[in-house]
Each structure stands twice: as structure tokens, then as C-alpha cells.
Design a protein around this motif. Structure first.
Motif, PDB file in Angstrom:
ATOM      1  N   ILE A  90       0.839  -1.206   0.000  1.00  0.00           N
ATOM      2  CA  ILE A  90       0.000   0.000   0.000  1.00  0.00           C
ATOM      3  C   ILE A  90       0.874   1.256   0.000  1.00  0.00           C
ATOM      4  N   LEU A  93       2.115   1.728  -3.497  1.00  0.00           N
ATOM      5  CA  LEU A  93       1.048   2.261  -4.352  1.00  0.00           C
ATOM      6  C   LEU A  93       0.786   3.735  -4.056  1.00  0.00           C
ATOM      7  N   ASP A  94       0.817   4.086  -2.775  1.00  0.00           N
ATOM      8  CA  ASP A  94       0.616   5.487  -2.401  1.00  0.00           C
ATOM      9  C   ASP A  94       1.739   6.373  -2.931  1.00  0.00           C
ATOM     10  N   SER A  99      -2.982   4.041  -5.547  1.00  0.00           N
ATOM     11  CA  SER A  99      -3.992   3.423  -4.679  1.00  0.00           C
ATOM     12  C   SER A  99      -5.408   3.753  -5.113  1.00  0.00           C
ATOM     13  N   SER A 123      -7.384   3.598   1.333  1.00  0.00           N
ATOM     14  CA  SER A 123      -6.996   4.473   0.215  1.00  0.00           C
ATOM     15  C   SER A 123      -7.248   3.840  -1.155  1.00  0.00           C
ATOM     16  N   LEU A 124      -7.541   2.545  -1.190  1.00  0.00           N
ATOM     17  CA  LEU A 124      -7.751   1.857  -2.458  1.00  0.00           C
ATOM     18  C   LEU A 124      -9.099   2.207  -3.074  1.00  0.00           C
TER      19      LEU A 124
END
Length: 297
Positions: A90, A93-94, A99, A123-124
Motif C-alpha cells: 500500500i 502504491l501510495d 492506490s 486508500s484503495l
């Protein structure tokens, strides 16, 4: 070609010993499968199965362009939540601003879920927790956890997830999965009730391999009796995945019995695992145990 979907298996490290699984997906099964191999009931355990890790997170950090077209990720194991790899993903991705447009599903045995850490997946674009149960009762311990995580503990976790879902309904989704096989052939409706009560989708499917655990190892009369109990059941209209699986289950409950060789392997495998684990089918399912432990005439 651009990569749109990523399937990630961080390792085979897992604390569960699911009977239908193997060392490639749970290193906890390695000693048992070495023993089963000595009985000519299982394949030889390969050296690379001992602790099979991959370092995809490191690769993604160094090759961020690989994420450019990714919009969905499915993570399994081993047990993916046994360490922080999923949470670290995560962060990656952030860092690359991915995300918000990424869907993610994590398939987990549930024993390592930390509700506080789950908040990180908010956040996804879409997040689903796919909880592997296989049985909605004490057979869960016999089939999956080998007693290290009790059905009582799992029931409490399900209650906690139900509450967590209510508090985070805008982003958090859950489904429960089961592989229908000889051990849980008579739990289909009970499992669906568990899903409905928890507000979870039913991700039941038919087990295909190993073939000696398939439904058709059971006597046809035993399966037909169960089919008569469930065939008129109405599946929820919103659960299209389960509707397909339910039709498949009914079909397999009425198939002719597997060959004598396959049925014999199911019985021998079950008895060998029972003895190795000192965990006996008789204590969990007396009718099934009678079939397994009765000698063929």
C-alpha cells in the motif's frame, strides 16, 4: 503487453495445515508431507518448497513503471498477513499515486488479521477481504487450522469483521470462501447462512484438486441424501458467484462415485493424517468417519 492485473504470492509461509493443501502453499505441512511421502501417499517435498519467498515489493520499488497500467491486485499465500508485505505494498502504491484507482483482494486464513492495520487499505479504489473458512463449524479446525486457531476464535473474528464492515461500509467488503469437497459436503446451506448473517458474499467453489478429496469419493447414496436437502434452496439474487457454484455442487452431488483407487486413497490419506496429527475424524463427523474407517467388503 501492459500489465493490468497482478497476482501476488509473497511466500508459502503459513501457520495453517489445511488437509487439501500442500507444502508449496504452506511450509507448515512440510514435515507431514515428508511422512506421507514415506507412506507413498504424497509427492516428494522439493527443496525449493521449504521457504519459498519472492521479493515483488522490492522489484516494484525499483521498477515503478511496472505499475503504470495495473488496476487490480489479488494477493494469496501462504498466509499473506503473516508479515507486513501487504501493508508495505500500500505504501508503494501510495508513493506512486496508484492506490485510488486500484482494486485489491486479499485471501487470508484470518488468524493474523489486525483490524487497526486493515484501515490502511482505505486508500484503495476497492478492497475485499476474502476469508478462507471451508466449514462453518468445528470442522474448520479439522480441515484447516489443526487446532492452532479454534472455531470459537474464528467466530469472534467474524463478529468483529461484521462490526468493522458496518463502520467502514464505504470501502470495506468481505467474502467467505469454501472449497466444497468430501469433508464439508453437507455444510453448503449452513455456510451460506453464515455469509448472509455476516453481510459477506459467498465465494464457495468446487474443489478440483487433489482429486482424492473431491465430492465423488463419497458414496452416491450419501451425496444424494444431501442433494435432496438442498436442491430447492433459493440462492440470494445478489450473490451471482454462489449461484453458479451452487448449481455445480448439485451436479457433483449426483455424479457416479469415483474409481475404487481414488476412494481408497481418500480413506488412506485421511487415516494417515488423522494418526499423524492425533486429530480424528470421528470427533468431528461421525457419519463420514464411519465411511472412512469401515473396511470395504
Amino acid at each position: 503487453n501492459p500489465i493490468n492485473h497482478m497476482f501476488i504470492n509473497y511466500s508459502n509461509i503459513c501457520n495453517f495445515k489445511c488437509r487439501m493443501c500442500g507444502p508449496n502453499y504452506s511450509n507448515s505441512l512440510i514435515p507431514e508431507h515428508k511422512h506421507l511421502h514415506s507412506l507413498k501417499l504424497a509427492k516428494e517435498v522439493k527443496v525449493e518448497s521449504i521457504k519459498n519467498r519472492n521479493f515483488i515489493n522490492d522489484y516494484l520499488k525499483e521498477n515503478s513503471q511496472s505499475l503504470d497500467n495495473v488496476n487490480s491486485i489479488w494477493i494469496t499465500g501462504g498466509e499473506p498477513l503473516i508479515d507486513d508485505s501487504c501493508y508495505d505494498l500500500i505504501d508503494i502504491l501510495d508513493d506512486y499515486d496508484k492506490s485510488f484507482d486500484t482494486d485489491m483482494v486479499i485471501t487470508t486464513n484470518g488468524s493474523k488479521i489486525d483490524l487497526d492495520k486493515l484501515q490502511k487499505f482505505e486508500s484503495l479504489k476497492f478492497f475485499e477481504l476474502d476469508l478462507s473458512l471451508d466449514a462453518p463449524n468445528n470442522m474448520f479446525e479439522y480441515m484447516r487450522s489443526a487446532g492452532i486457531f479454534t472455531w470459537e476464535q474464528m467466530s469472534k473474528l467474524i463478529d468483529d469483521l461484521k462490526h468493522f464492515k458496518k463502520e467502514n461500509s464505504s470501502w470495506f467488503h468481505i467474502c467467505f470462501n469454501a472449497s466444497i469437497q468430501a469433508y464439508n459436503f453437507d455444510t453448503v446451506l449452513e455456510f451460506d447462512k453464515l455469509c448472509r448473517d455476516a453481510g459477506a458474499l459467498n465465494n464457495t467453489r468446487m474443489l478440483v484438486f487433489p482429486e482424492h478429496f473431491r465430492l465423488d469419493v463419497l458414496p452416491l447414496e450419501m451425496r444424494k441424501e444431501e442433494l435432496n436437502k438442498i436442491k430447492n434452496y433459493t440462492v440470494a439474487t445478489y450473490d451471482k458467484r454462489f449461484k453458479r457454484s451452487f448449481d455445480d455442487i448439485c451436479l457433483n452431488l449426483s455424479k457416479k462415485q469415483a474409481s475404487k483407487e481414488v476412494v481408497a486413497k481418500f480413506k488412506d490419506f485421511t487415516k494417515a493424517q488423522d494418526k499423524y496429527r492425533s486429530m480424528y475424524l470421528q470427533d468431528y463427523h461421525a457419519n463420514l468417519a464411519e465411511f472412512v474407517y469401515t473396511k470395504d467388503q
